[in-house]
Design a protein around this motif. Structure first.
Motif, PDB file in Angstrom:
ATOM      1  N   ARG A 152       0.807  -1.212   0.110  1.00 29.50           N
ATOM      2  CA  ARG A 152       0.052  -0.082  -0.012  1.00 29.50           C
ATOM      3  C   ARG A 152       0.992   1.308  -0.063  1.00 29.50           C
ATOM      4  NH1 ARG A 152      -3.187  -0.050   5.959  1.00 29.50           N
ATOM      5  NH2 ARG A 152      -1.333   0.576   7.042  1.00 29.50           N
ATOM      6  N   GLY A 153       2.202   1.123   0.356  1.00 24.44           N
ATOM      7  CA  GLY A 153       2.931   2.240   0.232  1.00 24.44           C
ATOM      8  C   GLY A 153       2.737   3.622   1.081  1.00 24.44           C
ATOM      9  N   THR A 154       2.033   3.276   2.035  1.00 24.24           N
ATOM     10  CA  THR A 154       1.979   4.455   2.813  1.00 24.24           C
ATOM     11  C   THR A 154       2.904   4.588   3.957  1.00 24.24           C
ATOM     12  OG1 THR A 154       0.346   3.121   4.295  1.00 24.24           O
ATOM     13  CG2 THR A 154      -0.426   4.582   2.500  1.00 24.24           C
ATOM     14  N   GLU A 155       3.652   3.573   4.233  1.00 25.01           N
ATOM     15  CA  GLU A 155       4.540   3.664   5.320  1.00 25.01           C
ATOM     16  C   GLU A 155       6.080   3.690   5.043  1.00 25.01           C
ATOM     17  OE1 GLU A 155       2.989   3.833   8.289  1.00 25.01           O
ATOM     18  OE2 GLU A 155       1.055   3.841   6.964  1.00 25.01           O
ATOM     19  N   SER A 156       7.016   4.141   5.895  1.00 26.12           N
ATOM     20  CA  SER A 156       8.464   4.054   5.662  1.00 26.12           C
ATOM     21  C   SER A 156       8.736   2.415   6.038  1.00 26.12           C
ATOM     22  CB  SER A 156       9.192   4.817   6.519  1.00 26.12           C
ATOM     23  OG  SER A 156       8.888   4.535   8.059  1.00 26.12           O
ATOM     24  N   ASP A 157       9.898   2.160   5.659  1.00 25.21           N
ATOM     25  CA  ASP A 157      10.313   0.741   5.853  1.00 25.21           C
ATOM     26  C   ASP A 157      10.244   0.495   7.340  1.00 25.21           C
ATOM     27  OD1 ASP A 157      10.840   0.595   3.085  1.00 25.21           O
ATOM     28  OD2 ASP A 157      13.091   0.543   3.094  1.00 25.21           O
ATOM     29  N   GLU A 158      10.675   1.488   8.044  1.00 27.31           N
ATOM     30  CA  GLU A 158      10.847   1.384   9.740  1.00 27.31           C
ATOM     31  C   GLU A 158       9.507   1.113  10.113  1.00 27.31           C
ATOM     32  OE1 GLU A 158      12.050   4.535  11.747  1.00 27.31           O
ATOM     33  OE2 GLU A 158      12.018   3.612  13.644  1.00 27.31           O
ATOM     34  N   SER A 159       8.515   1.995   9.444  1.00 26.46           N
ATOM     35  CA  SER A 159       7.131   1.702  10.140  1.00 26.46           C
ATOM     36  C   SER A 159       6.460   0.375   9.457  1.00 26.46           C
ATOM     37  CB  SER A 159       6.271   2.678   9.429  1.00 26.46           C
ATOM     38  OG  SER A 159       4.826   2.571  10.035  1.00 26.46           O
ATOM     39  N   VAL A 160       6.922  -0.195   8.480  1.00 23.27           N
ATOM     40  CA  VAL A 160       6.326  -1.585   8.062  1.00 23.27           C
ATOM     41  C   VAL A 160       6.597  -2.440   8.690  1.00 23.27           C
ATOM     42  CG1 VAL A 160       6.516  -3.173   6.197  1.00 23.27           C
ATOM     43  CG2 VAL A 160       5.808  -0.761   5.607  1.00 23.27           C
TER      44      VAL A 160
END
Ligand code: 5GP
Length: 203
Positions: free
Chosen positions: A136-144
């Motif tokens: 969904r591409g809404t989050e940074s790698d860290e947030s994912v």
């Protein structure tokens, strides 16, 4: 005094809670969806008062201190909570209320409001969940990464819920949710002050 039902929809980030809930509201316009307060920054396209009420940390502290929240939790570095008054108003006015919240908040609702119906949304598989969360591409790698860690823990909580729905097909899942809301009746004996207790949140 009889109150309209309170229904909690929970489940891991990426399971499709918002999509299923939006489809459920489209099927039954009588259901009222609570708008949470959050300290998270708005994502592109999100509007103040529609997806969330976006507040500062200070404002959130104030809401907690004045018992303005029915439940709240820290999640993935931000705080989220359900404003108490609008939930009570809509229930008193006879509209079923839906909360779309994470698992720690669902547990607080269970404690404060035992007659609430707790519904858990599960993904068809772990692969589908990770695919959705990354895709969904809404989050940074860290947030994912943080959300996937939280999702592992949240999936283990499914058996604490009254009902489990597998989100394999959004429309079918939404229809099942609407049926659960329609079939759920809060007990007549419910006290109007039932939800006055303070959330036992240690976060
Ligand atoms: P997101 O940042 O993706 O919008 O939300 C992160 C998580 O917080 C999701 O699981 C969402 O359901 C949950 N959430 C949203 N509002 C609330 C709330 O008022 N209380 C709690 N406990 N969780 C919430």
């Amino acid at each position: 005094m009889s109150l309209a039902p309170l229904v909690v929809v929970s489940g891991p980030s990426g399971v499709g809670k918002s999509t299923v809930v939006a489809a459920a509201l489209a099927l039954n316009a009588d259901i009222w969806l609570s708008v949470s307060a959050t300290t998270r920054a708005p994502r592109t396209g999100e509007q103040e008062g529609r997806e969330y009420s976006f507040v500062t940390g200070e404002r959130f502290d104030e809401l907690v201190a004045t018992e303005g929240l029915l439940e709240w939790a820290s999640y993935s570095g931000n705080r989220y909570g359900t404003p108490r008054e609008p939930v009570e108003e809509h229930r008193r006015a006879g509209r079923p209320v839906l909360l779309e919240i994470e698992v720690q908040g669902a547990r607080q609702v269970r404690a404060a409001s035992p007659s609430a119906l707790l519904v858990f949304l599960e993904p068809p598989s772990w692969e589908v969940l990770t695919g959705r969360l990354v895709g969904r591409g809404t989050e940074s790698d860290e947030s994912v990464a943080r959300r996937l860690q939280a999702a592992r823990e949240e999936l283990a909580a499914a058996d604490e819920f009254d009902e489990v729905l597998v989100n394999a097909d959004v429309q079918e899942c939404a229809a099942a949710l609407v049926r659960l809301v329609a079939d759920h009746r809060a007990p007549e004996s419910q006290h109007p002050d039932e939800e006055r207790s303070t959330p036992t949140n240690e976060a």
